[in-house]
Design a protein around this motif. Structure first.
Motif, PDB file in Angstrom:
ATOM      1  N   GLY A 201       0.781  -1.224   0.000  1.00 48.76           N
ATOM      2  CA  GLY A 201       0.000   0.000   0.000  1.00 48.76           C
ATOM      3  C   GLY A 201       0.813   1.275   0.000  1.00 48.76           C
ATOM      4  N   THR A 202       2.148   1.154   0.031  1.00 48.11           N
ATOM      5  CA  THR A 202       3.006   2.339   0.025  1.00 48.11           C
ATOM      6  C   THR A 202       3.574   2.584  -1.368  1.00 48.11           C
ATOM      7  N   GLY A 203       4.000   3.806  -1.604  1.00 47.46           N
ATOM      8  CA  GLY A 203       4.547   4.173  -2.898  1.00 47.46           C
ATOM      9  C   GLY A 203       5.872   3.494  -3.179  1.00 47.46           C
ATOM     10  N   ALA A 204       6.089   3.119  -4.446  1.00 43.97           N
ATOM     11  CA  ALA A 204       7.339   2.508  -4.874  1.00 43.97           C
ATOM     12  C   ALA A 204       7.625   2.951  -6.300  1.00 43.97           C
ATOM     13  N   ALA A 205       8.907   2.900  -6.679  1.00 41.53           N
ATOM     14  CA  ALA A 205       9.315   3.376  -7.999  1.00 41.53           C
ATOM     15  C   ALA A 205      10.410   2.493  -8.557  1.00 41.53           C
ATOM     16  N   LEU A 206      10.345   2.260  -9.871  1.00 45.73           N
ATOM     17  CA  LEU A 206      11.341   1.461 -10.577  1.00 45.73           C
ATOM     18  C   LEU A 206      12.111   2.321 -11.557  1.00 45.73           C
ATOM     19  N   LEU A 207      13.425   2.137 -11.586  1.00 47.10           N
ATOM     20  CA  LEU A 207      14.283   2.674 -12.638  1.00 47.10           C
ATOM     21  C   LEU A 207      14.819   1.469 -13.385  1.00 47.10           C
ATOM     22  N   VAL A 208      14.287   1.225 -14.583  1.00 49.78           N
ATOM     23  CA  VAL A 208      14.559   0.006 -15.338  1.00 49.78           C
ATOM     24  C   VAL A 208      15.772   0.220 -16.241  1.00 49.78           C
ATOM     25  N   LEU A 209      16.750  -0.686 -16.136  1.00 52.06           N
ATOM     26  CA  LEU A 209      17.997  -0.574 -16.886  1.00 52.06           C
ATOM     27  C   LEU A 209      18.063  -1.629 -17.978  1.00 52.06           C
ATOM     28  N   LEU A 210      18.427  -1.185 -19.185  1.00 51.08           N
ATOM     29  CA  LEU A 210      18.699  -2.092 -20.294  1.00 51.08           C
ATOM     30  C   LEU A 210      20.163  -1.921 -20.660  1.00 51.08           C
ATOM     31  N   PRO A 211      21.024  -2.898 -20.324  1.00 46.18           N
ATOM     32  CA  PRO A 211      22.468  -2.729 -20.542  1.00 46.18           C
ATOM     33  C   PRO A 211      22.792  -2.467 -21.999  1.00 46.18           C
TER      34      PRO A 211
ATOM     35  N   TRP B  10      21.969   0.366 -23.466  1.00 55.17           N
ATOM     36  CA  TRP B  10      21.030   1.390 -23.947  1.00 55.17           C
ATOM     37  C   TRP B  10      21.142   2.620 -23.069  1.00 55.17           C
ATOM     38  N   ARG B  11      21.065   3.791 -23.658  1.00 56.02           N
ATOM     39  CA  ARG B  11      21.299   5.003 -22.867  1.00 56.02           C
ATOM     40  C   ARG B  11      20.034   5.519 -22.172  1.00 56.02           C
ATOM     41  N   GLU B  12      18.856   5.214 -22.673  1.00 56.23           N
ATOM     42  CA  GLU B  12      17.633   5.645 -22.007  1.00 56.23           C
ATOM     43  C   GLU B  12      17.253   4.664 -20.901  1.00 56.23           C
ATOM     44  N   THR B  13      16.408   5.124 -19.982  1.00 54.61           N
ATOM     45  CA  THR B  13      15.912   4.275 -18.892  1.00 54.61           C
ATOM     46  C   THR B  13      14.403   4.449 -18.790  1.00 54.61           C
ATOM     47  N   LEU B  14      13.737   3.409 -18.315  1.00 51.63           N
ATOM     48  CA  LEU B  14      12.289   3.446 -18.133  1.00 51.63           C
ATOM     49  C   LEU B  14      11.984   3.635 -16.655  1.00 51.63           C
ATOM     50  N   ARG B  15      11.117   4.582 -16.369  1.00 50.77           N
ATOM     51  CA  ARG B  15      10.725   4.851 -14.989  1.00 50.77           C
ATOM     52  C   ARG B  15       9.250   4.499 -14.808  1.00 50.77           C
ATOM     53  N   ILE B  16       8.974   3.738 -13.756  1.00 50.87           N
ATOM     54  CA  ILE B  16       7.609   3.302 -13.465  1.00 50.87           C
ATOM     55  C   ILE B  16       7.332   3.571 -11.993  1.00 50.87           C
ATOM     56  N   ASN B  17       6.282   4.317 -11.723  1.00 48.15           N
ATOM     57  CA  ASN B  17       5.912   4.668 -10.358  1.00 48.15           C
ATOM     58  C   ASN B  17       4.550   4.070 -10.030  1.00 48.15           C
ATOM     59  N   GLY B  18       4.368   3.677  -8.778  1.00 49.14           N
ATOM     60  CA  GLY B  18       3.088   3.105  -8.390  1.00 49.14           C
ATOM     61  C   GLY B  18       3.034   2.777  -6.918  1.00 49.14           C
ATOM     62  N   THR B  19       2.255   1.741  -6.590  1.00 47.02           N
ATOM     63  CA  THR B  19       2.014   1.342  -5.206  1.00 47.02           C
ATOM     64  C   THR B  19       2.278  -0.148  -5.042  1.00 47.02           C
ATOM     65  N   VAL B  20       2.948  -0.508  -3.950  1.00 52.79           N
ATOM     66  CA  VAL B  20       3.235  -1.914  -3.673  1.00 52.79           C
ATOM     67  C   VAL B  20       1.925  -2.651  -3.400  1.00 52.79           C
ATOM     68  N   ASP B  21       1.721  -3.768  -4.127  1.00 49.56           N
ATOM     69  CA  ASP B  21       0.620  -4.651  -3.782  1.00 49.56           C
ATOM     70  C   ASP B  21       1.143  -6.080  -3.745  1.00 49.56           C
ATOM     71  N   ASP B  22       0.296  -7.062  -3.788  1.00 52.66           N
ATOM     72  CA  ASP B  22       0.697  -8.448  -3.591  1.00 52.66           C
ATOM     73  C   ASP B  22       1.597  -8.933  -4.723  1.00 52.66           C
ATOM     74  N   GLY B  23       2.918  -8.976  -4.460  1.00 55.23           N
ATOM     75  CA  GLY B  23       3.854  -9.508  -5.438  1.00 55.23           C
ATOM     76  C   GLY B  23       4.105  -8.623  -6.631  1.00 55.23           C
TER      77      GLY B  23
END
Length: 334
Positions: free
Chosen positions: A83-93, A95-108
């Motif tokens: 139920g708390t906020g979490a954020a991902l910084l996704v790395l593709l080795p 590649w110079r760009e990165t993907l950012r995904i923000n949201g909320t922790v839920d089951d798994g």
């Protein structure tokens, strides 16, 4: 130190958030995100445990599975609070760009609230996919403040991810890149990170004004250890500090200062399994969606209201976006 303590002063120093930049964000995972996640072996996750935490998760391409546009399944740390906020910084080795995904922790996994492609300037500055910079030691550290093993690691690390949350608990994970030493120790327990030109969202600074507690993950090419720093952040516009952190003759407009409360330097199974520093494992950019296409499509998918937003959606085009990226990456690295 000339501390920045409110939004008006922050925007006076670093500028406000431009509408075209904010419209590169969407509220769900589209096919571009699905493609990138399918090729990505690791991500840095910012989350709430007993306090702010950052961890490297993954280990192989496809570790994060898109179950639907609003739901991402991935291995979550055992101490992540549902139920708390979490954020991902996704790395593709490779590649110079990165993907950012923000949201909320839920089951798994993560209930997705925002996704966007981050510009490649942090990765370009860091040269994180280039030759190894890491030392040959395998020393670990876990304790208060900054010990010698962590300090030595900082000297070799060119890429950092700052994870933070705003007053409402919404999370963010932002990459910072420079030559080795992107995180500079400026006191017994104090580190500094320069604010170089990036995507101009200034999410970290906005969050720190509301909730100063942050967690930082540092990575060094060739090293399968990960360094997590947690502590209390502030924003400085002190001229002497900014001048000391100049690169290529350009001073940062502001510097993030962090009083380190806890350090964790340890081997990362995700880094080891992903073999990020093996050039043969790097992705071929030609096999990925073009960044200009992703940004164009995301602007058109963005649902911001108003006349200006409507005009931007109509005007957005891959050719124009590609030309703007080329100029930006060439002229605004520092």
């Amino acid at each position: 130190m000339e501390a920045i303590c409110d939004l008006a002063e922050l925007e006076r120093v670093v500028g406000s958030r431009p509408l075209p930049v904010m419209m590169k964000s969407i509220d769900r995972l589209d096919q571009h995100c699905v493609t990138l996640l399918g090729r990505a072996p690791v991500a840095v996750l910012g989350y709430a445990g007993a306090g702010p935490r950052a961890a490297v998760v993954g280990g192989a391409p496809g570790f994060a599975v898109v179950e639907n546009p609003d739901r991402l399944r991935l291995p979550m740390p055992s101490d992540a609070v549902p139920g708390t906020g979490a954020a991902l910084l996704v790395l593709l080795p490779g590649w110079r760009e990165t993907l950012r995904i923000n949201g909320t922790v839920d089951d798994g996994g993560l209930a997705v609230e925002e996704a966007f492609l981050h510009c490649g300037k942090a990765v370009i500055r860091s040269n994180v996919w280039g030759p190894a910079t890491a030392s040959e030691t395998d020393a670990a550290e876990d304790g208060e403040g900054l010990g010698p093993a962590a300090a030595a690691f900082l000297d070799t690390a060119p890429l950092a991810v700052i994870t933070s949350r705003d007053g409402d608990g919404q999370a963010d994970a932002s990459p910072k890149g420079d030559p080795p030493g992107v995180i500079r120790q400026v006191g017994p327990k104090t580190v500094a990170i320069a604010d170089r030109p990036g995507n101009r969202r200034t999410d970290t600074f906005h969050n720190v004004l509301e909730r100063p507690h942050v967690a930082i993950m540092a990575l060094a090419p060739g090293d399968d250890r990960a360094l997590e720093l947690t502590g209390t952040a502030s924003i400085s516009a002190d001229p002497a500090l900014r001048e000391s952190m100049a690169e290529r003759g350009r001073m940062p407009k502001a510097v993030l200062l962090v009083e380190v409360e806890h350090t964790r330097l340890a081997p990362s199974a995700a880094l080891r399994d992903a073999r990020l520093w093996d050039a043969e494992r790097h992705v071929d950019p030609e096999e990925l969606p073009k960044p200009a296409v992703i940004w164009t499509d995301h602007v058109k998918l963005n649902e911001t209201a108003g006349v200006a937003a409507k005009l931007l959606r109509k005007a957005a085009g891959e050719r124009m976006m590609r030309a703007a990226i080329s100029v930006d990456y060439r002229q605004n690295l520092y």
